[in-house]
Write an enzyme that holds these catalytic residues in place. Structure first.
Site, mmCIF file in Angstrom:
data_model
loop_
_atom_site.group_PDB
_atom_site.id
_atom_site.type_symbol
_atom_site.label_atom_id
_atom_site.label_comp_id
_atom_site.label_asym_id
_atom_site.label_seq_id
_atom_site.Cartn_x
_atom_site.Cartn_y
_atom_site.Cartn_z
ATOM 1 N N HIS A 235 0.862 -1.182 0.000
ATOM 2 C CA HIS A 235 0.000 0.000 0.000
ATOM 3 C C HIS A 235 0.897 1.231 0.000
ATOM 4 C CE1 HIS A 235 -2.934 2.939 1.319
ATOM 5 N NE2 HIS A 235 -3.900 2.047 1.208
ATOM 6 N N ARG A 255 -6.750 10.345 0.388
ATOM 7 C CA ARG A 255 -6.629 10.837 -0.996
ATOM 8 C C ARG A 255 -7.997 10.962 -1.647
ATOM 9 N NH1 ARG A 255 -3.363 6.429 -3.095
ATOM 10 N NH2 ARG A 255 -3.431 5.519 -1.010
#
Ligand SMILES: Cc1cc2nc3c(=O)[nH]c(=O)nc-3n(C[C@H](O)[C@H](O)[C@H](O)COP(=O)(O)OP(=O)(O)OC[C@H]3O[C@@H](n4cnc5c(N)ncnc54)[C@H](O)[C@@H]3O)c2cc1C
Length: 603
Positions: A235, A255
Site C-alpha cells: 500500500h 486521498r
C-alpha cells in the site's frame, strides 16, 4: 489420543469478515457450525479496515453499474483475475451491502438518506460504502451480532495448526488453545479457511500479528493448490515516523477526500507519470482532480487515485531519487484543503476521524494543519488458496476458502474497497456451499497418526528448551530478508538469494527452542507461526522468480515491462508427494464474449 474431540458439520477457521459471513450462511442452511479464531471474537484484522466496501449501488453517481465495477476490477488486476469471481463480486456486492444495512450496519448517508459512497483508487465512480474511516469495525460488529444470534459455537484464542484428512477429503482440524496450550481436535465434514493474509512475513506492514499466512500453509500441507503468490500488495501510504509505528496504514480515503502527494520540493509528482491505460480517466490538472474528489461528475480522478501498485512505485522512485521526506517517505497533505473549504479542520475530523486521532496520538501531528509523512507498507495478499469461483471449494474436497485467504478475484492488484466486498460476497458463497457439502457427505474419520505427528512437531521447541535458536530472532531475520530481497522492487539475483537464505532460516527454525510451560507462551506461538511464515515466504519468492515481467503489484527491475506471454496464465503452487514445492503455469480460461464486451465498452 487423549485430546477432546469436538464435532461440527462446518468448521470455519477465522472470524474476520469472511469467516463470520461464511459461518452465518452455513448456519442459515441448518448445519452445526464452529468458528475458531486466534484472538478474541470481534478483534480480527477486518476490524482495522478503514475506507469502505466497494459496491455499485450507484447512490452517488447513477452511471455506476456492475459492468463498470467488473471492468475496473479486471483492469486493476491486469486481467489475471478469475473473471467469474470478478463478475459474481460486481453483481452481488450491492445486495450484500444492503443486507448488512438490514442487519443493523449504520453507514454514512447521502442527503436523501441513502448509503453514501466515496471515491477510491482505481474505481471510476464513487463506490465505497463507508462509516467514516471505521468501516471494518461496523462490518465486524454487525456480523458478530448477527452471528451470535444464529447460535454459532465460537472458540476464541485458539490456533489451528493442522488440517486432518480422510482418504483425500478434509476431516477436520487440530488446534491448541493459546491460554492453556492444550490441544483440541475438531471433526467436521467441511472446513472453510478464512484466515486472512501474510503481511507478517515482511518487516514493514499494516497487518496485525495474526497475519502469519497460516491458512495458506494449512491448505497447502494437505495438497490444496495456491495461486498468484507473487502478488503481494504494498500500500503506498503507511506511517513511517516515529519508527515504532512504521507500517501502520494511512487510508486511501485521505486521498479520496482530496489529499495530495508531494515530494520534498513541494512538487505534486503523481502528475509526472500516468500509465497509458489510465490516461483517459485521469485529471489533466490539479483543479480537475480537486473537483473530482468533491463529486463533480464532469471531472476525472486525480493521479493520487491511480492503482496502489503504481502510486507505491512512484513514491519509491521519489525517495530513491533523493526527493523524499526527512524520514524516507513523501508528504501526504490533506491540510491544504483549507484553501478550498472554510471549515476544513472540522471537515477533515468528520471525514477521517481515525486518521486524525492516529497521527495526533502516535506522531503528535495535527493532520488538519500539517502534512503527514508516508511510505509504502506491506498490506494485502492477492494470491492465496485456489478456489472454484462459484463454490469457493479448493482442490481438496470439503476444503473451502474465502476472503484474503483465497485467490482469484483481484488478479495482479486489488483495488481498495474490493476486499470488504469480497469478504461478504464470497464468505456467503463459501458458507452456502460448505453447508451443502456437509449435508451431501457423511462424517469423515479422524486419523490418530496425523494428530500424533502434528502435536509432536508442535511441541518439539519445548524439547529443545531455551538453549535452542530464539524463534523471535529467526522471525525478525526473515522479515528483514523478505523486505529487502522480495519487496516492492524485485530482481532475479535477490529473489534467488532469498531462497538460499530461506534454507538457512529453515535450518535455524528446526533448532528453535523455548523455555517455560504451555500456558500463554508467546515464544511457543511464535515458533509455531514461524513454520508458516517460512513456507509462505518461499512460495512468494518462487512465484516472483517465475514471473519474468512487471505486472500489477509484482515489479521486476530486470523485466520492467509487461509481457504478453505472461498475461495468459496464473502461477499455481502445490506440494508434491515428496514434500517439494512445485510451480505450474495454468492457462487462464477465455473470458465469455459478454464479459469481453463489458471490458471493451469501459476502456
Ligand atoms: C489497516 C487496514 C485497513 C484496511 N482497509 C480496507 C478498506 O477500507 N477496504 C477494504 O476493502 N479492505 C481494507 N483492508 C483489507 C481488509 O481489511 C482485509 O483484507 C480483510 O479484512 C481480510 O478479512 P478476512 O476475513 O479475510 O481475514 P481477517 O479479518 O484477517 O480474519 C482472519 C481471522 O483468521 C484468524 N486466524 C488466522 N490464523 C488462524 C489460525 N491458524 N487458527 C485460527 N484462526 C486463525 C484470525 O484470528 C482472524 O480471526 C484493510 C486492511 C488493513 C490492514
Amino acid at each position: 489420543m487423549n485430546h477432546p474431540v469436538l464435532e461440527h458439520d462446518v468448521l470455519v477457521v477465522g472470524a474476520g469478515g469472511a469467516g463470520l459471513r461464511a459461518a452465518i450462511e452455513a448456519s442459515a442452511h441448518g448445519v452445526k457450525v464452529a468458528v475458531i479464531c486466534k484472538s478474541l471474537l470481534g478483534k480480527a484484522h477486518t476490524v482495522m479496515a478503514e475506507g469502505g466496501m466497494a459496491a455499485a449501488l450507484a447512490n452517488v453517481d447513477d452511471r455506476d453499474s456492475w459492468r463498470v465495477h467488473f471492468a475496473d476490477t479486471m483492469r486493476g488486476g491486469q486481467y489475471l483475475n478469475n473473471w467469474r469471481m470478478a463478475e459474481l463480486h460486481a453483481k452481488e456486492a450491492p445486495e450484500r451491502v444492503r443486507e448488512l444495512e438490514a442487519w443493523g450496519a449504520v453507514f454514512d448517508r447521502t442527503r436523501d438518506g441513502r448509503i453514501l459512497q466515496r471515491n477510491f483508487g482505481g474505481h471510476r465512480y464513487p463506490r465505497l460504502a463507508h462509516v467514516g474511516d471505521r468501516t471494518g469495525l461496523e462490518l465486524i460488529r454487525t456480523l458478530q451480532d448477527h452471528g451470535v444470534h444464529r447460535g454459532l459455537d465460537v472458540y476464541m484464542e485458539t490456533t489451528v495448526i493442522g488440517l486432518l484428512t480422510d482418504s483425500g477429503r478434509v476431516a477436520g482440524a487440530l488446534a491448541y488453545d493459546r491460554e492453556r496450550g492444550r490441544f483440541k481436535v475438531f471433526r467436521a465434514r467441511a472446513v472453510i479457511i478464512a484466515t486472512g493474509g501474510l503481511g507478517r512475513a515482511f518487516r514493514v506492514t499494516s497487518n496485525s500479528w495474526e497475519y502469519t499466512g497460516d491458512g495458506y500453509v494449512l491448505a497447502y500441507n494437505v495438497g490444496a493448490a495456491l495461486m498468484d503468490m507473487e502478488f503481494v500488495q504494498f500500500h503506498p501510504t503507511g506511517m513511517i515516523w516515529p519508527p515504532s509505528v512504521q507500517g501502520i496504514l494511512v487510508t486511501e480515503a485521505v486521498r479520496g477526500e482530496g489529499g495530495i502527494l508531494l515530494n520534498k520540493e513541494g512538487r505534486r509528482f503523481m502528475f509526472d507519470d500516468i500509465p497509458e491505460n489510465y490516461r483517459r480517466q485521469t485529471a489533466d490538472d490539479e483543479e480537475e482532480g480537486w473537483r473530482y474528489t468533491q463529486g463533480d461528475k464532469a471531472a476525472r480522478r486525480p493521479p493520487e487515485l491511480l492503482t496502489r501498485d503504481h502510486v507505491a512505485r512512484c513514491i519509491n522512485r521519489e525517495v530513491k531519487a533523493g526527493r523524499g521526506s526527512p524520514h524516507g517517505g513523501v508528504f501526504l497533505d490533506i491540510a491544504w484543503i483549507r484553501r478550498k473549504i472554510p471549515n476544513s479542520a472540522e471537515h477533515i475530523k468528520k471525514k477521517l476521524p481515525s486518521m486524525y486521532h492516529q497521527f495526533k496520538q502516535l506522531a503528535d501531528l495535527d493532520i488538519t494543519d500539517q502534512p503527514m509523512e508516508v511510505g509504502p507498507t506491506t498490506h494485502y495478499t492477492m494470491g492465496g488458496i485456489r478456489v472454484d469461483g462459484d463454490t469457493q471449494m479448493s482442490s481438496v474436497p470439503g476444503l473451502f476458502a474465502a476472503g484474503e485467504a483465497a485467490a482469484g478475484l483481484h488478479g495482479a492488484n486489488r483495488l481498495g474497497g474490493n476486499s470488504l466486498s469480497d469478504l461478504i460476497v464470497f464468505g456467503k458463497r463459501a458458507g452456502e456451499h460448505a453447508a451443502a457439502f456437509a449435508k451431501a457427505n457423511g462424517a469423515a474419520s479422524i486419523d490418530d497418526a496425523q494428530v500424533e505427528r502434528a502435536t509432536t512437531l508442535a511441541l518439539a521447541p519445548f524439547d529443545r528448551g531455551s538453549g535452542g535458536e530464539n524463534p523471535y530472532a529467526i522471525q525478525h531475520d526473515l522479515q528483514a530478508m523478505m523486505q529487502d530481497l522480495v519487496g516492492i522492487v524485485r530482481q532475479e539475483s535477490e529473489m534467488a538469494e532469498a531462497l538460499e537464505r530461506l534454507r538457512g532460516l529453515w535450518h535455524r527454525a528446526e533448532r528453535a527452542g523455548i523455555g517455560g510451560n504451555r500456558e500463554y507462551n508467546s515464544g511457543w506461538h511464535t515458533a509455531i507461526d514461524l513454520r508458516n511464515l517460512l513456507t509462505i515466504s518461499e512460495a512468494v519468492a518462487r512465484a516472483g522468480l517465475e514471473r519474468k515481467e512487471s505486472r500489477g503489484a509484482h515489479f521486476r527491475e530486470d523485466y520492467p515491462e509487461k509481457s504478453a506471454e505472461y498475461s495468459t496464465f496464473n502461477i499455481v503452487i502445490q506440494r508434491d508427494t515428496s514434500g517439494e514445492m512445485t510451480l505450474t503455469r495454468v492457462p487462464i480460461p477465455a473470458m465469455p464474449a459478454e464479459l469481453q464486451q463489458v471490458v471493451e465498452e469501459n476502456k
